[in-house]
Design a protein around this motif. Structure first.
Motif, PDB file in Angstrom:
ATOM      1  N   ASP A  76       0.813  -1.218   0.000  1.00 15.76           N
ATOM      2  CA  ASP A  76       0.000   0.000   0.000  1.00 15.76           C
ATOM      3  C   ASP A  76       0.849   1.273   0.000  1.00 15.76           C
ATOM      4  N   ASP A  96     -22.412  -5.496   0.011  1.00 13.99           N
ATOM      5  CA  ASP A  96     -22.212  -4.190  -0.635  1.00 13.99           C
ATOM      6  C   ASP A  96     -23.128  -4.039  -1.843  1.00 13.99           C
ATOM      7  N   HIS A 156      -7.375  -4.809   4.879  1.00 13.41           N
ATOM      8  CA  HIS A 156      -8.079  -5.419   3.744  1.00 13.41           C
ATOM      9  C   HIS A 156      -9.022  -6.534   4.192  1.00 13.41           C
ATOM     10  N   GLU A 180     -10.954  -4.917  10.746  1.00 17.69           N
ATOM     11  CA  GLU A 180     -10.560  -3.543  10.410  1.00 17.69           C
ATOM     12  C   GLU A 180     -10.162  -3.486   8.942  1.00 17.69           C
ATOM     13  N   ARG A 181     -11.189  -3.540   8.092  1.00 14.89           N
ATOM     14  CA  ARG A 181     -10.943  -3.678   6.661  1.00 14.89           C
ATOM     15  C   ARG A 181     -10.187  -2.495   6.066  1.00 14.89           C
ATOM     16  N   GLN A 182     -10.441  -1.301   6.604  1.00 15.52           N
ATOM     17  CA  GLN A 182      -9.768  -0.114   6.058  1.00 15.52           C
ATOM     18  C   GLN A 182      -8.252  -0.295   6.138  1.00 15.52           C
ATOM     19  N   LEU A 183      -7.828  -0.868   7.239  1.00 17.14           N
ATOM     20  CA  LEU A 183      -6.396  -1.001   7.477  1.00 17.14           C
ATOM     21  C   LEU A 183      -5.834  -2.281   6.864  1.00 17.14           C
TER      22      LEU A 183
END
Lengths: 289, 303, 420
Positions: B52, C196, B110, B105-108
């Motif tokens: 990332d 989603d 995946h 914690e998908r934002q961080l």
């Protein structure tokens, strides 16, 4: 809001009852044989599969099938003890623990080998919940609660009121003294393994009836049951069982505010906190000889 | 060849894991059931930084090891005073929590979908060169770790750690800060786990929460017990015996067809379980371990 | 002294077994290499299905389906006159094991294609390896990244992506007049993607925000709390996005809760096994959404009886085994069309033999005969028409069924072109 809270409390108590039987058994093994028994989940799974075999395949009446399941899990528990753990008595805890990992692998994959990985269900009709005041309860959960409380009372009575129970306590407190006073530790250990296997088997059959029967049925709840036992104080079987109920309550109440995907996390977070404050668990005994 | 490379790479990575665990358990008597958490921290740190944020590979590895060490420090300070068994459970709880964070914690991280596109070392040289060179790098780092542990084992520090394991209060009575040393060992072991995790992520090139279940911890324990707890060569032997057995039995299935495919698959794990039990009963010190005493054998008549 | 002897024994024993395994590996290499370097008569095909772990309920039947299909292909002479040789590996539903297994298939068994991977995590772990090695990959994974441009060239999936499920669910819900939805979503890539899609389409349709979205972890001891949270405020419809085992447990909880909320879910979870598990009384009125299982179509019928005879279970319950069967047929037909086993050449022919235009065929024998006569074919599978779009995703018509006890009734049809 009150009804919602009450229903979450019921869910918590039911989850507690599911965890209480294995937690009680884990604590008894810890107390008397002196190690964390990782193969406890297999006892649950094997009982569920045996009962399913009897009820679903051989079409035996349900009570007989349950008895068959309990008998098989008792036999498995005795087999573990006589075949493995007996030879390791007096060794460091880690030896027994690792041996129980081996037993767990052997039995879990043995179940897959014999029955395949597909999940099974008992031939039971689906049940409607019963309304009791504010809450709705599944009849099966009432049975589960009855069995859990019955088992707790039974074990308590056995420990306090019967000779074998007093001997178990004696052996767990001081095996050397116990032997001096003429108690045979071999017989006490055997009795203990039969007891915890039947408790685990009952939990496995009930959980299988409530959910579905899969080769990881017992393994999937084992870590949580362990956490519950440690939380309550694993050196005290009743503390362990109370710990299971508390943990069920806290995690089911917790998800009212915390995302459900963290549900198990609540439980583990809780034991970390409790152990920091009370290093031997909520009801753990301070000293162990 | 890539398969043989992967088998060896897995063997080396498990060796590294077993080396770190041996430092904690074999030398010092710390039973860490949350070991996989530090492997995951190392793997995710390096993967996220290099994928990332496009950090260079070596920086990712270093950060992976460093963050794993850093995470273990407060945990150690808070919990190392607990009795051994309770410490084990707290670490298990920690690893379950860490895994839930990775999953949710998908934002961080995946989330469940995992991280794709992690680069192998020397990827620019093409697949035919990068695989052996990456393998050599892993081998060099594993050898360095083994050397480091060997040095610790033969240093005054190593003797002190063994003394702590044998009798902590005696070591304390001699004025040693046993808690400090135990935290140190936890931190160093976790750094090794973190590095192994980072190497794993970059070898496999894909990580997801599924790869960091408690099974990794148990497998490391199995490897260490197989090889011999507390011995210097044990972790290497144990890790390779375990991986060779697992992979060798897969290859064997191409030639032997006695049971159905799923039964054969199950059978492999049954054999591992059985082997573990037999080893513990008949040779608890592992393949390379030294006999300590026969005391335990004699006391078997207790039950 | 004695101790040293035992120790030496153990070291020797361990060394010997390690060496034994190693020489096994080596002889495997030596045994296989020359035969296939020369392009021998057999075509090795790698099959990787989950025989243990989370996907284990589905893997064994997938393998069975592939073996039966490969047998019948071989009986018909095999692609380009060569015989298929199936080499199967257990993915253990674990990316870890899958990586090693894929490399084994590629470097020891020299397969040109790996088919049957199940679960997005396993497929995503395998793809870098197959892409690097230039090996064709066919899978049953619905997550978006699987056919991303960096892998797409050699990858085909027979599983519809999660998106059309979500669109069909949202549109049908609106048409039924539901306003308040609740979602119970398994914490895994497929289910989250589907969530989603449902949410996005629901918003696009101008419907009120979905408040009850509850994510559940696999294998929990009890889902009572999750179900209760989802059912809070009595939603009109509960959508369960998961697999059959957890959907069964949740359906029982829903039934026990005595609520008026209706229930919907993807058809591969709401299958006959669910009905068997929880009983016809519970599932009565459930809505199932899925790509159209061609139970009335010749492609399905061509395989249904054979499958039932071999496994004892109905093909209608076995969405993934049906796909595995189709993958095997598609691969063999594409080889025949390409007159080659080279992965790139085979991949280039895949869309031609799978989609229109062409004569519809349902098995390898007929298809190969037509191909040899220079005709175009359009394979119709047991899991659906098996037409790939230019992303190599499957194009599928969708339908909504209502489960009525043990039978099901089709309520609504969504043609593929509307679900984009």
């Amino acid at each position: 809001m009150i009804a919602e809270l009450a229903q979450h409390i019921v869910d918590g108590v039911v989850l507690g009852a599911i965890l209480a039987l294995p937690a009680l058994g884990l604590a008894l093994v810890w107390r008397i044989a002196g190690f964390p028994h990782l193969a406890h989940g297999s006892l649950m799974t094997i009982a569920a599969y045996a009962a399913w075999l009897a009820a679903g395949v051989w079409h035996l009446p349900l009570p007989l099938a349950v008895l068959f399941g309990l008998a098989i899990s008792a036999a498995t528990g005795v087999g573990m003890h006589l075949g493995v753990y007996r030879y390791l008595a007096g060794r460091p805890m880690l030896n027994l623990f690792i041996a129980s990992i081996g037993v767990e692998l052997f039995l879990r994959y043995g179940v897959i080998f014999s029955f395949g990985s597909d999940f099974q269900t008992f031939p039971l009709p689906a049940e409607r919940g019963v309304r009791l005041g504010l809450v709705v309860v599944r009849p099966l959960d009432l049975v589960l609660l009855g069995v859990a409380f019955g088992a707790l009372l039974g074990v308590w009575w056995m420990f306090r009121g019967t000779q074998i129970g007093r001997r178990m306590r004696a052996v767990s407190d001081n095996p050397f003294l116990a032997r001096l006073s003429g108690i045979s530790p071999a017989r006490i250990h055997l009795a203990m393994w039969i007891l915890v296997s039947v408790l685990a088997g009952a939990a496995g059959i009930l959980l299988g009836a409530r959910n579905v029967i899969s080769p990881t049925l017992g393994w999937d709840v084992l870590l949580l049951a362990f956490a519950a036992a440690i939380f309550g104080g694993i050196s005290n079987p009743f503390g362990a069982a109370v710990g299971a109920f508390l943990m069920g309550l806290v995690s089911q109440l917790g998800i009212m505010w915390i995302p459900t995907s963290y549900e198990e996390g609540i439980a583990f977070f809780l034991i970390m906190i409790v152990l920091l404050v009370r290093p031997r668990g909520l009801f753990g005994e301070a000293v162990r000889a | 060849m890539t398969y043989v490379y992967t088998v060896i790479a897995f063997g080396l990575i498990y060796t590294m894991l077993a080396l770190g665990l041996n430092l904690q358990m074999g030398f010092t008597g710390i039973i860490n059931f949350g070991y996989v958490a530090f492997v995951a921290i190392g793997a995710y740190t390096s993967a996220l930084l290099t994928v990332d944020l496009h950090w260079p590979l070596l920086a990712g590895w270093a950060a992976g090891a460093a963050l794993a060490a850093l995470a273990s420090y407060p945990l150690g300070l808070l919990t190392i005073r607990l009795g051994g068994d309770y410490f084990a459970v707290v670490t298990l709880g920690f690893s379950e929590l860490a895994l839930l964070v990775v999953l949710n914690e998908r934002q961080l991280t995946h989330g469940a979908i995992g991280i794709t596109g992690i680069h192998r070392p020397f990827a620019a040289l093409g697949p035919h060169l990068s695989a052996p060179l990456a393998l050599l790098t892993i081998a060099a780092l594993t050898a360095f770790t083994a050397y480091l542990i060997w040095q610790i084992g033969h240093s005054p520090l190593g003797r002190l750690l063994r003394a702590i394991q044998a009798n902590e209060s005696a070591a304390q009575a001699l004025g040693k800060n046993t808690v400090g040393y135990k935290v140190l060992v936890l931190v160093v072991g976790s750094a090794i786990a973190g590095l192994a995790g980072a190497l794993y992520a970059h070898w496999v090139q894909y990580i997801s929460p599924d790869q960091f279940s408690p099974d990794v911890t148990f497998n490391t324990f199995i490897a260490l017990i197989l090889g011999g707890v507390g011995s210097l060569l044990g972790p290497v032997i144990g890790a390779f015996v375990l991986i060779f057995f697992l992979q060798g039995s897969i290859v064997l299935q191409d030639y032997v067809h006695i049971f159905s495919a799923n039964q054969q698959s199950a059978l492999r794990f049954m054999i591992i379980g059985l082997a573990l039990v037999l080893l513990i009963v008949f040779r608890p010190e592992g393949i390379m371990g030294r006999m300590k005493s026969r005391r335990s054998r004699r006391s078997a008549d207790v039950s | 002294m004695r101790q040293d002897v035992t120790r030496k024994h153990f070291v020797l024993g361990a060394g010997a077994s390690a060496a034994g395994i190693f020489s096994g590996l080596a002889s495997g290499l030596a045994f296989n290499l020359p035969a296939f370097a020369k392009g021998g008569p057999d075509i090795p095909v790698g099959v990787m299905v989950p025989l243990t772990g989370g996907g284990a309920p589905y893997g064994p039947n997938m393998l069975k389906a592939i073996e039966i299909t490969a047998d019948s292909i071989n009986k018909a002479g095999g692609p380009i006159g060569r015989q298929l040789r199936i080499i199967s590996e257990d993915s253990q539903t674990s990316p870890d094991a899958a990586v090693a297994a894929a490399q084994k298939l590629i470097s020891l068994n020299h397969v040109g294609a790996i088919i049957g991977t199940w679960s997005s995590a396993v497929t995503l772990a395998v793809l870098p390896i197959t892409t690097q090695a230039g090996v064709l990959e066919m899978n049953t994974s619905g997550a978006g990244d699987v056919t991303s441009p960096k892998y797409r060239r050699l990858v085909f999936r027979t599983q519809p992506t999660d998106r059309p499920y979500g669109l069909a669910m949202a549109r049908f819900s609106k048409k039924q007049g539901y306003r308040k939805l609740a979602l119970l979503v398994l914490n895994n890539p497929y289910a989250l993607t589907m969530r989603d899609a449902i949410q996005g389409e629901w918003r696009r349709l101008g419907m009120p925000n979905i408040e009850n979205i509850v994510i559940y972890n696999p294998k929990a001891a009890s889902y009572a709390g999750e179900v209760q949270k989802a059912l809070q405020g009595n939603p009109d419809l509960l959508i369960i996005v998961g697999y059959t085992p957890d959907a069964s447990i949740i359906a029982k909880e829903w039934y026990a809760a005595n609520v008026k909320t209706h229930v919907m879910g993807p058809g591969f979870a709401f299958n006959d096994a669910l009905v068997k598990n929880v009983g016809a009384a519970v599932v009565n009125g459930f809505f199932a959404v899925d790509g159209i299982p061609p139970v009335t179509q010749p492609g399905y019928k061509a395989f249904a009886d054979t499958f039932q005879a071999a496994t004892g279970s109905s093909l209608a319950d076995n969405f993934w085994p049906a796909q595995a069967h189709d993958q095997m047929n598609l691969l063999a037909l594409a080889m025949e069309a390409a007159k080659s086993t080279d992965a790139a050449a085979v991949a280039a022919k895949m869309r031609d033999i799978a989609g229109p235009p062409g004569v519809e065929v349902y098995d390898f024998a007929t298809g190969a005969k037509l191909l040899r006569e220079g005709k175009k074919i359009n394979y119709q599978g047991a899991s659906g028409p098996c037409d790939f779009d230019d992303h190599h995703d499957i194009v599928s018509n969708f339908a909504v069924w209502r489960l009525d006890g043990t039978s099901r009734q089709q309520l609504e049809l969504y043609p593929a072109r509307e679900l984009i």
